[in-house]
Design a protein around this motif. Structure first.
Motif, PDB file in Angstrom:
ATOM      1  N   SER A 140      50.506 -19.688  -4.430  1.00 11.98           N
ATOM      2  CA  SER A 140      51.771 -20.559  -4.441  1.00 11.98           C
ATOM      3  C   SER A 140      52.101 -21.492  -4.891  1.00 11.98           C
ATOM      4  O   SER A 140      53.238 -22.022  -4.632  1.00 11.98           O
ATOM      5  N   HIS A 141      51.642 -22.023  -6.513  1.00  9.09           N
ATOM      6  CA  HIS A 141      52.575 -22.366  -6.800  1.00  9.09           C
ATOM      7  C   HIS A 141      51.859 -22.152  -8.692  1.00  9.09           C
ATOM      8  O   HIS A 141      51.011 -21.636  -8.497  1.00  9.09           O
ATOM      9  N   GLY A 142      52.702 -22.999  -9.763  1.00  9.48           N
ATOM     10  CA  GLY A 142      52.536 -22.795 -10.871  1.00  9.48           C
ATOM     11  C   GLY A 142      51.576 -23.999 -10.972  1.00  9.48           C
ATOM     12  O   GLY A 142      51.158 -24.272 -12.810  1.00  9.48           O
ATOM     13  N   LEU A 144      47.371 -24.355 -12.794  1.00  6.40           N
ATOM     14  CA  LEU A 144      45.983 -23.585 -13.235  1.00  6.40           C
ATOM     15  C   LEU A 144      45.172 -23.720 -11.939  1.00  6.40           C
ATOM     16  O   LEU A 144      44.104 -22.288 -12.248  1.00  6.40           O
ATOM     17  N   ASP A 145      44.373 -24.232 -11.431  1.00  7.48           N
ATOM     18  CA  ASP A 145      43.795 -24.479 -10.249  1.00  7.48           C
ATOM     19  C   ASP A 145      43.756 -23.127  -9.378  1.00  7.48           C
ATOM     20  O   ASP A 145      43.230 -23.259  -8.121  1.00  7.48           O
ATOM     21  N   HIS A 146      45.409 -22.735  -9.038  1.00 12.85           N
ATOM     22  CA  HIS A 146      45.124 -21.912  -8.250  1.00 12.85           C
ATOM     23  C   HIS A 146      46.019 -20.355  -9.033  1.00 12.85           C
ATOM     24  O   HIS A 146      45.441 -19.383  -8.421  1.00 12.85           O
ATOM     25  N   TYR A 147      46.258 -20.431 -10.189  1.00 13.00           N
ATOM     26  CA  TYR A 147      46.426 -19.003 -10.959  1.00 13.00           C
ATOM     27  C   TYR A 147      45.950 -18.951 -12.050  1.00 13.00           C
ATOM     28  O   TYR A 147      45.682 -17.413 -12.368  1.00 13.00           O
ATOM     29  N   SER A 281      47.392 -24.104   0.862  1.00 16.72           N
ATOM     30  CA  SER A 281      46.751 -24.056  -0.519  1.00 16.72           C
ATOM     31  C   SER A 281      46.922 -25.555  -1.227  1.00 16.72           C
ATOM     32  O   SER A 281      45.808 -25.484  -1.758  1.00 16.72           O
ATOM     33  N   CYS A 282      48.027 -26.110  -1.851  1.00  9.16           N
ATOM     34  CA  CYS A 282      47.960 -27.718  -1.906  1.00  9.16           C
ATOM     35  C   CYS A 282      48.626 -28.687  -1.648  1.00  9.16           C
ATOM     36  O   CYS A 282      48.579 -29.961  -2.085  1.00  9.16           O
ATOM     37  N   SER A 283      50.378 -28.092  -0.804  1.00 10.02           N
ATOM     38  CA  SER A 283      50.755 -28.993   0.085  1.00 10.02           C
ATOM     39  C   SER A 283      51.249 -29.994  -0.576  1.00 10.02           C
ATOM     40  O   SER A 283      52.089 -31.137  -0.329  1.00 10.02           O
ATOM     41  N   MET A 339      39.931 -27.682   2.267  1.00  9.70           N
ATOM     42  CA  MET A 339      39.952 -27.924   1.556  1.00  9.70           C
ATOM     43  C   MET A 339      40.396 -28.592   0.073  1.00  9.70           C
ATOM     44  O   MET A 339      40.732 -29.276   0.096  1.00  9.70           O
ATOM     45  N   HIS A 340      39.611 -27.696  -0.868  1.00 11.66           N
ATOM     46  CA  HIS A 340      40.373 -28.104  -2.352  1.00 11.66           C
ATOM     47  C   HIS A 340      40.682 -29.962  -2.605  1.00 11.66           C
ATOM     48  O   HIS A 340      39.834 -30.738  -2.486  1.00 11.66           O
ATOM     49  N   CYS A 341      42.172 -30.146  -2.405  1.00 11.81           N
ATOM     50  CA  CYS A 341      42.706 -31.181  -3.509  1.00 11.81           C
ATOM     51  C   CYS A 341      43.170 -32.857  -2.086  1.00 11.81           C
ATOM     52  O   CYS A 341      43.694 -33.500  -1.840  1.00 11.81           O
ATOM     53  N   THR A 342      41.735 -31.777  -0.369  1.00 10.81           N
ATOM     54  CA  THR A 342      42.190 -32.365   0.655  1.00 10.81           C
ATOM     55  C   THR A 342      42.568 -34.001   0.453  1.00 10.81           C
ATOM     56  O   THR A 342      43.000 -35.240   0.390  1.00 10.81           O
TER      57      THR A 342
HETATM   58 FE   LIG Z   1      45.284 -27.426  -6.668  1.00  8.76          FE
END
Ligand SMILES: [Fe+2]
Length: 370
Positions: A140-142, A144-147, A281-283, A339-342
Protein backbone atom coordinates in the motif's frame (compact mmCIF):
# COMPACT_ATOMS: atom_id res chain seq x y z
CA UNK A 1 -0.60 23.67 2.56
CA UNK A 2 -2.92 20.91 3.77
CA UNK A 3 -6.62 21.68 3.77
CA UNK A 4 -7.99 22.56 7.19
CA UNK A 5 -10.22 19.52 7.68
CA UNK A 6 -12.18 20.85 10.64
CA UNK A 7 -12.92 24.23 9.06
CA UNK A 8 -14.00 22.79 5.71
CA UNK A 9 -16.11 20.14 7.41
CA UNK A 10 -18.01 22.69 9.49
CA UNK A 11 -18.62 24.96 6.51
CA UNK A 12 -19.91 22.17 4.30
CA UNK A 13 -22.03 20.78 7.10
CA UNK A 14 -23.64 24.15 7.58
CA UNK A 15 -24.33 24.39 3.86
CA UNK A 16 -25.99 21.00 3.95
CA UNK A 17 -27.82 21.85 7.13
CA UNK A 18 -26.98 18.46 8.67
CA UNK A 19 -24.83 17.04 11.43
CA UNK A 20 -23.31 14.35 9.24
CA UNK A 21 -21.92 14.36 5.73
CA UNK A 22 -24.63 13.94 3.09
CA UNK A 23 -24.64 10.64 1.20
CA UNK A 24 -24.05 12.65 -2.00
CA UNK A 25 -20.48 13.14 -0.80
CA UNK A 26 -19.87 9.46 -1.51
CA UNK A 27 -21.41 9.18 -4.94
CA UNK A 28 -19.12 8.99 -7.94
CA UNK A 29 -19.31 12.21 -9.94
CA UNK A 30 -20.06 10.46 -13.22
CA UNK A 31 -20.12 6.91 -14.42
CA UNK A 32 -17.73 8.07 -17.15
CA UNK A 33 -15.12 8.77 -14.46
CA UNK A 34 -14.65 5.04 -14.06
CA UNK A 35 -11.30 4.23 -15.66
CA UNK A 36 -11.13 0.47 -15.33
CA UNK A 37 -13.50 -2.37 -16.09
CA UNK A 38 -13.79 -3.76 -12.60
CA UNK A 39 -14.51 -7.49 -12.37
CA UNK A 40 -17.28 -8.63 -10.02
CA UNK A 41 -16.21 -11.55 -7.85
CA UNK A 42 -18.62 -14.24 -6.67
CA UNK A 43 -16.95 -14.64 -3.30
CA UNK A 44 -14.22 -13.04 -1.22
CA UNK A 45 -12.53 -14.16 1.98
CA UNK A 46 -10.14 -11.86 3.82
CA UNK A 47 -7.73 -13.29 6.40
CA UNK A 48 -5.97 -11.02 8.89
CA UNK A 49 -2.34 -12.14 8.85
CA UNK A 50 -0.80 -9.31 10.86
CA UNK A 51 -2.43 -6.77 13.15
CA UNK A 52 -2.01 -5.47 16.67
CA UNK A 53 -4.04 -8.01 18.60
CA UNK A 54 -4.72 -11.68 19.10
CA UNK A 55 -7.61 -12.93 21.20
CA UNK A 56 -7.10 -16.60 21.99
CA UNK A 57 -9.75 -19.30 21.84
CA UNK A 58 -12.78 -17.59 23.39
CA UNK A 59 -14.39 -15.52 20.62
CA UNK A 60 -17.32 -17.09 18.80
CA UNK A 61 -17.71 -17.26 15.06
CA UNK A 62 -20.47 -15.04 13.62
CA UNK A 63 -22.99 -15.70 10.86
CA UNK A 64 -24.20 -12.25 9.76
CA UNK A 65 -26.05 -11.01 6.66
CA UNK A 66 -23.50 -11.07 3.84
CA UNK A 67 -20.64 -11.99 6.16
CA UNK A 68 -19.32 -14.96 8.07
CA UNK A 69 -16.64 -14.20 10.68
CA UNK A 70 -14.43 -17.13 11.60
CA UNK A 71 -12.00 -16.84 14.48
CA UNK A 72 -8.66 -18.63 14.60
CA UNK A 73 -8.14 -18.84 18.36
CA UNK A 74 -4.45 -19.39 19.10
CA UNK A 75 -3.93 -20.68 15.59
CA UNK A 76 -3.94 -24.31 16.71
CA UNK A 77 -5.52 -26.72 14.19
CA UNK A 78 -8.81 -28.34 15.20
CA UNK A 79 -8.54 -31.82 16.69
CA UNK A 80 -5.15 -31.48 18.42
CA UNK A 81 -5.09 -33.34 21.73
CA UNK A 82 -2.42 -31.09 23.23
CA UNK A 83 -2.16 -27.32 23.15
CA UNK A 84 0.47 -26.12 20.71
CA UNK A 85 3.60 -24.40 22.00
CA UNK A 86 3.22 -21.90 19.16
CA UNK A 87 0.64 -19.14 18.88
CA UNK A 88 -0.49 -16.45 16.48
CA UNK A 89 1.39 -13.22 17.10
CA UNK A 90 0.37 -9.57 16.93
CA UNK A 91 2.57 -6.57 16.17
CA UNK A 92 2.39 -2.96 14.97
CA UNK A 93 1.88 -3.69 11.30
CA UNK A 94 -0.72 -4.79 8.78
CA UNK A 95 -1.03 -7.71 6.40
CA UNK A 96 -4.23 -9.11 4.87
CA UNK A 97 -4.68 -12.08 2.55
CA UNK A 98 -7.54 -11.93 0.03
CA UNK A 99 -9.01 -15.07 -1.59
CA UNK A 100 -11.50 -14.38 -4.35
CA UNK A 101 -13.41 -16.40 -6.88
CA UNK A 102 -15.12 -15.82 -10.22
CA UNK A 103 -16.79 -19.04 -11.32
CA UNK A 104 -14.09 -21.72 -11.06
CA UNK A 105 -11.20 -19.19 -11.16
CA UNK A 106 -9.69 -18.63 -7.72
CA UNK A 107 -7.15 -15.93 -6.95
CA UNK A 108 -5.07 -15.14 -3.89
CA UNK A 109 -3.65 -11.65 -3.28
CA UNK A 110 -1.44 -10.59 -0.37
CA UNK A 111 -1.87 -6.98 0.76
CA UNK A 112 1.11 -5.68 2.77
CA UNK A 113 3.58 -7.66 4.88
CA UNK A 114 3.40 -6.27 8.43
CA UNK A 115 6.49 -5.07 10.32
CA UNK A 116 8.56 -8.23 10.76
CA UNK A 117 9.23 -11.33 8.70
CA UNK A 118 9.15 -13.45 11.88
CA UNK A 119 5.54 -12.58 12.68
CA UNK A 120 4.30 -12.93 9.10
CA UNK A 121 6.03 -16.31 8.62
CA UNK A 122 4.78 -17.55 12.00
CA UNK A 123 1.17 -16.54 11.35
CA UNK A 124 1.12 -17.84 7.77
CA UNK A 125 2.48 -21.20 8.92
CA UNK A 126 -0.04 -21.54 11.78
CA UNK A 127 -2.91 -20.56 9.49
CA UNK A 128 -1.81 -23.15 6.93
CA UNK A 129 -1.14 -20.68 4.11
CA UNK A 130 1.13 -22.01 1.38
CA UNK A 131 3.23 -19.09 0.04
CA UNK A 132 3.34 -20.74 -3.40
CA UNK A 133 -0.45 -20.32 -3.67
CA UNK A 134 -0.24 -16.49 -3.76
CA UNK A 135 -0.88 -15.02 -7.23
CA UNK A 136 0.07 -11.39 -6.65
CA UNK A 137 0.86 -8.90 -3.93
CA UNK A 138 0.22 -5.21 -3.26
CA UNK A 139 2.24 -2.89 -1.06
CA UNK A 140 0.00 0.00 0.00
CA UNK A 141 2.85 2.44 0.74
CA UNK A 142 6.51 2.70 1.69
CA UNK A 143 6.29 2.49 5.47
CA UNK A 144 8.16 -0.11 7.50
CA UNK A 145 5.06 -1.41 9.31
CA UNK A 146 3.67 -2.46 5.91
CA UNK A 147 6.74 -3.64 3.99
CA UNK A 148 9.07 -4.79 6.80
CA UNK A 149 7.84 -8.40 6.79
CA UNK A 150 8.23 -9.10 3.04
CA UNK A 151 10.90 -11.75 3.58
CA UNK A 152 8.46 -13.70 5.76
CA UNK A 153 6.63 -15.07 2.72
CA UNK A 154 9.35 -16.95 0.81
CA UNK A 155 12.41 -16.18 2.96
CA UNK A 156 15.07 -13.53 2.33
CA UNK A 157 16.89 -15.58 -0.33
CA UNK A 158 14.04 -17.23 -2.16
CA UNK A 159 15.69 -17.95 -5.53
CA UNK A 160 12.27 -18.44 -7.07
CA UNK A 161 11.83 -19.15 -10.72
CA UNK A 162 8.49 -17.35 -10.78
CA UNK A 163 8.72 -13.95 -9.16
CA UNK A 164 5.57 -12.75 -7.41
CA UNK A 165 4.16 -9.51 -8.91
CA UNK A 166 4.29 -6.73 -6.31
CA UNK A 167 2.22 -3.64 -7.17
CA UNK A 168 3.25 -0.30 -5.66
CA UNK A 169 1.83 3.15 -6.34
CA UNK A 170 4.98 5.09 -7.23
CA UNK A 171 8.74 5.46 -7.16
CA UNK A 172 8.46 7.27 -3.84
CA UNK A 173 7.63 3.93 -2.21
CA UNK A 174 11.41 3.44 -2.16
CA UNK A 175 12.52 6.81 -0.80
CA UNK A 176 14.05 6.92 2.67
CA UNK A 177 11.73 8.20 5.34
CA UNK A 178 12.09 9.83 8.72
CA UNK A 179 9.42 9.07 11.32
CA UNK A 180 8.10 12.12 13.18
CA UNK A 181 7.69 10.21 16.40
CA UNK A 182 10.63 11.23 18.57
CA UNK A 183 13.37 13.74 19.25
CA UNK A 184 15.42 13.38 17.16
CA UNK A 185 12.98 11.82 14.66
CA UNK A 186 14.32 8.32 13.87
CA UNK A 187 15.19 7.25 10.33
CA UNK A 188 12.67 4.65 9.17
CA UNK A 189 14.95 3.40 6.41
CA UNK A 190 14.28 2.38 2.81
CA UNK A 191 12.67 -0.50 1.04
CA UNK A 192 15.55 -2.15 -0.84
CA UNK A 193 14.63 -3.13 -4.41
CA UNK A 194 17.42 -5.72 -4.72
CA UNK A 195 16.36 -7.32 -1.42
CA UNK A 196 12.81 -7.51 -2.75
CA UNK A 197 13.97 -9.27 -5.90
CA UNK A 198 16.11 -11.68 -3.88
CA UNK A 199 13.07 -12.43 -1.70
CA UNK A 200 11.02 -13.39 -4.75
CA UNK A 201 9.15 -10.25 -5.87
CA UNK A 202 8.91 -8.41 -9.17
CA UNK A 203 8.07 -4.75 -8.58
CA UNK A 204 5.40 -3.17 -10.79
CA UNK A 205 4.92 0.55 -10.34
CA UNK A 206 1.29 1.42 -11.02
CA UNK A 207 0.15 4.96 -10.12
CA UNK A 208 -3.12 4.44 -12.03
CA UNK A 209 -5.92 2.04 -11.05
CA UNK A 210 -4.72 -1.46 -11.77
CA UNK A 211 -6.27 -4.92 -12.02
CA UNK A 212 -4.47 -7.35 -9.72
CA UNK A 213 -4.59 -11.09 -10.43
CA UNK A 214 -7.65 -10.49 -12.67
CA UNK A 215 -10.05 -10.05 -9.74
CA UNK A 216 -8.86 -7.22 -7.43
CA UNK A 217 -8.18 -3.59 -8.29
CA UNK A 218 -6.04 -0.89 -6.79
CA UNK A 219 -7.11 2.74 -6.52
CA UNK A 220 -3.93 4.21 -7.97
CA UNK A 221 -3.20 7.70 -6.61
CA UNK A 222 -6.02 8.71 -4.27
CA UNK A 223 -7.28 12.27 -4.87
CA UNK A 224 -8.16 14.39 -1.83
CA UNK A 225 -11.82 14.77 -2.77
CA UNK A 226 -13.59 14.70 0.59
CA UNK A 227 -13.06 16.79 3.70
CA UNK A 228 -10.15 14.56 4.75
CA UNK A 229 -6.63 15.89 4.44
CA UNK A 230 -3.48 13.87 3.85
CA UNK A 231 -1.96 13.12 7.24
CA UNK A 232 1.34 11.30 7.24
CA UNK A 233 3.68 11.06 10.23
CA UNK A 234 6.84 10.83 8.11
CA UNK A 235 9.09 13.01 5.98
CA UNK A 236 10.60 11.77 2.72
CA UNK A 237 14.16 12.07 1.38
CA UNK A 238 14.06 12.30 -2.43
CA UNK A 239 17.02 10.55 -4.05
CA UNK A 240 17.85 8.37 -1.04
CA UNK A 241 16.82 4.84 -2.04
CA UNK A 242 14.71 6.16 -4.93
CA UNK A 243 15.29 7.78 -8.31
CA UNK A 244 14.33 11.39 -7.78
CA UNK A 245 13.97 12.05 -11.51
CA UNK A 246 10.90 9.76 -11.36
CA UNK A 247 9.27 11.80 -8.58
CA UNK A 248 6.86 14.69 -9.04
CA UNK A 249 8.82 17.73 -10.17
CA UNK A 250 8.38 19.80 -7.01
CA UNK A 251 9.84 16.97 -4.90
CA UNK A 252 13.10 16.71 -6.85
CA UNK A 253 16.38 18.30 -5.76
CA UNK A 254 15.35 18.64 -2.13
CA UNK A 255 17.02 16.82 0.73
CA UNK A 256 13.76 16.27 2.63
CA UNK A 257 10.10 17.01 1.93
CA UNK A 258 6.82 16.58 3.80
CA UNK A 259 5.26 13.22 2.95
CA UNK A 260 1.95 13.60 1.12
CA UNK A 261 1.20 9.90 0.59
CA UNK A 262 0.86 10.44 -3.14
CA UNK A 263 1.95 6.86 -3.86
CA UNK A 264 -0.45 5.23 -1.37
CA UNK A 265 -2.91 2.63 -2.67
CA UNK A 266 -6.04 0.95 -1.41
CA UNK A 267 -6.86 -2.55 -2.70
CA UNK A 268 -10.49 -3.20 -3.56
CA UNK A 269 -13.01 -5.79 -4.72
CA UNK A 270 -16.53 -5.62 -6.12
CA UNK A 271 -18.49 -8.54 -4.65
CA UNK A 272 -21.58 -9.79 -6.45
CA UNK A 273 -24.79 -8.76 -4.70
CA UNK A 274 -22.96 -7.13 -1.79
CA UNK A 275 -20.96 -4.14 -3.05
CA UNK A 276 -17.46 -2.80 -2.68
CA UNK A 277 -14.87 -4.10 -0.23
CA UNK A 278 -12.10 -1.55 0.35
CA UNK A 279 -8.86 -2.59 2.07
CA UNK A 280 -7.57 0.81 3.14
CA UNK A 281 -4.27 -0.37 4.70
CA UNK A 282 -3.16 2.87 6.46
CA UNK A 283 -5.39 5.61 4.97
CA UNK A 284 -2.81 8.40 5.02
CA UNK A 285 -4.73 9.97 2.12
CA UNK A 286 -7.93 9.43 4.10
CA UNK A 287 -10.20 6.43 4.41
CA UNK A 288 -13.12 8.39 2.94
CA UNK A 289 -10.99 9.50 -0.01
CA UNK A 290 -9.97 5.85 -0.52
CA UNK A 291 -13.58 4.65 -0.57
CA UNK A 292 -14.62 7.46 -2.85
CA UNK A 293 -11.83 6.56 -5.28
CA UNK A 294 -12.99 2.93 -5.34
CA UNK A 295 -16.54 4.13 -6.08
CA UNK A 296 -15.39 6.34 -8.94
CA UNK A 297 -13.24 3.62 -10.50
CA UNK A 298 -15.88 0.90 -10.21
CA UNK A 299 -18.98 3.00 -10.84
CA UNK A 300 -20.50 1.24 -7.81
CA UNK A 301 -21.86 3.17 -4.84
CA UNK A 302 -22.81 0.44 -2.40
CA UNK A 303 -20.06 -0.28 0.13
CA UNK A 304 -20.16 -3.65 1.84
CA UNK A 305 -17.00 -3.44 3.93
CA UNK A 306 -14.22 -0.99 4.73
CA UNK A 307 -11.27 -2.68 6.40
CA UNK A 308 -7.81 -1.47 7.38
CA UNK A 309 -5.97 1.14 9.36
CA UNK A 310 -7.84 4.44 9.11
CA UNK A 311 -5.05 6.49 10.75
CA UNK A 312 -7.31 8.55 12.98
CA UNK A 313 -4.44 9.16 15.36
CA UNK A 314 -1.87 11.95 15.23
CA UNK A 315 -1.30 13.94 13.13
CA UNK A 316 -5.09 13.66 12.83
CA UNK A 317 -7.11 14.86 15.80
CA UNK A 318 -9.84 13.36 17.98
CA UNK A 319 -12.25 15.78 16.31
CA UNK A 320 -11.33 14.40 12.90
CA UNK A 321 -11.90 10.86 14.22
CA UNK A 322 -15.39 11.89 15.37
CA UNK A 323 -16.11 13.51 12.01
CA UNK A 324 -15.07 10.34 10.22
CA UNK A 325 -17.59 8.39 12.31
CA UNK A 326 -20.26 10.87 11.11
CA UNK A 327 -19.14 10.33 7.53
CA UNK A 328 -19.32 6.54 7.95
CA UNK A 329 -22.86 6.92 9.29
CA UNK A 330 -23.77 8.70 6.04
CA UNK A 331 -21.88 6.23 3.85
CA UNK A 332 -23.63 3.37 5.63
CA UNK A 333 -21.32 0.47 4.73
CA UNK A 334 -22.58 -2.89 5.91
CA UNK A 335 -19.41 -3.55 7.92
CA UNK A 336 -16.38 -1.65 9.21
CA UNK A 337 -13.24 -3.51 10.31
CA UNK A 338 -10.95 -1.04 12.10
CA UNK A 339 -7.37 -2.33 12.24
CA UNK A 340 -3.85 -1.20 13.03
CA UNK A 341 -3.57 2.63 13.19
CA UNK A 342 -7.31 3.42 13.35
CA UNK A 343 -7.20 4.63 16.96
CA UNK A 344 -9.39 4.31 20.02
CA UNK A 345 -11.52 7.45 19.51
CA UNK A 346 -12.98 6.18 16.23
CA UNK A 347 -13.43 2.63 17.52
CA UNK A 348 -15.16 3.66 20.75
CA UNK A 349 -17.47 6.13 19.00
CA UNK A 350 -18.28 3.78 16.11
CA UNK A 351 -19.07 0.97 18.56
CA UNK A 352 -21.39 3.33 20.42
CA UNK A 353 -23.11 4.61 17.25
CA UNK A 354 -23.41 1.43 15.14
CA UNK A 355 -22.15 -1.59 17.08
CA UNK A 356 -23.64 -4.08 14.60
CA UNK A 357 -21.40 -2.81 11.84
CA UNK A 358 -18.09 -3.07 13.68
CA UNK A 359 -16.07 -6.26 13.41
CA UNK A 360 -12.92 -6.48 15.54
CA UNK A 361 -10.21 -8.09 13.41
CA UNK A 362 -7.71 -9.98 15.62
CA UNK A 363 -4.96 -11.97 13.93
CA UNK A 364 -6.20 -15.05 12.09
CA UNK A 365 -9.79 -13.84 11.70
CA UNK A 366 -11.36 -14.81 8.39
CA UNK A 367 -14.10 -12.65 6.87
CA UNK A 368 -16.08 -14.64 4.30
CA UNK A 369 -18.36 -12.79 1.87
CA UNK A 370 -20.51 -14.09 -0.97
FE1 LIG B 1 0.66 1.76 8.99
Amino acid sequence: MPVNFAASFDRRNLLRGGGALGIAAFLPRTAAAASLKVPVVDALTLTVLTDSGTFGPFLSDLDLPGLKVMRAGNGMPQGNSRMSDKTLMGEFGLSVLADSKIGPAQRRVLVDFGYTAEVLANNMALLGIDPASIDASVLSHGHLDHYGGFAGVFGGDAQRERLLPLYVGGEETFCERVAMIGNPPPVMGTLDRSALRKAGYEVRIAPDPQLVADQAFTTGIIPLETEERAAIPTRMRPGVGCDQTSLREDKRGQSEVADDGEHELATCYAVNGLGLVVIASCSHRGVLNSVRRAQVISGMTKVHMVIGGFHLVRPRTAEEAQQTVDAFAAMNPDYIVPMHCTGEVFIEEALRRFPGKIIRPYVGTRLQMG
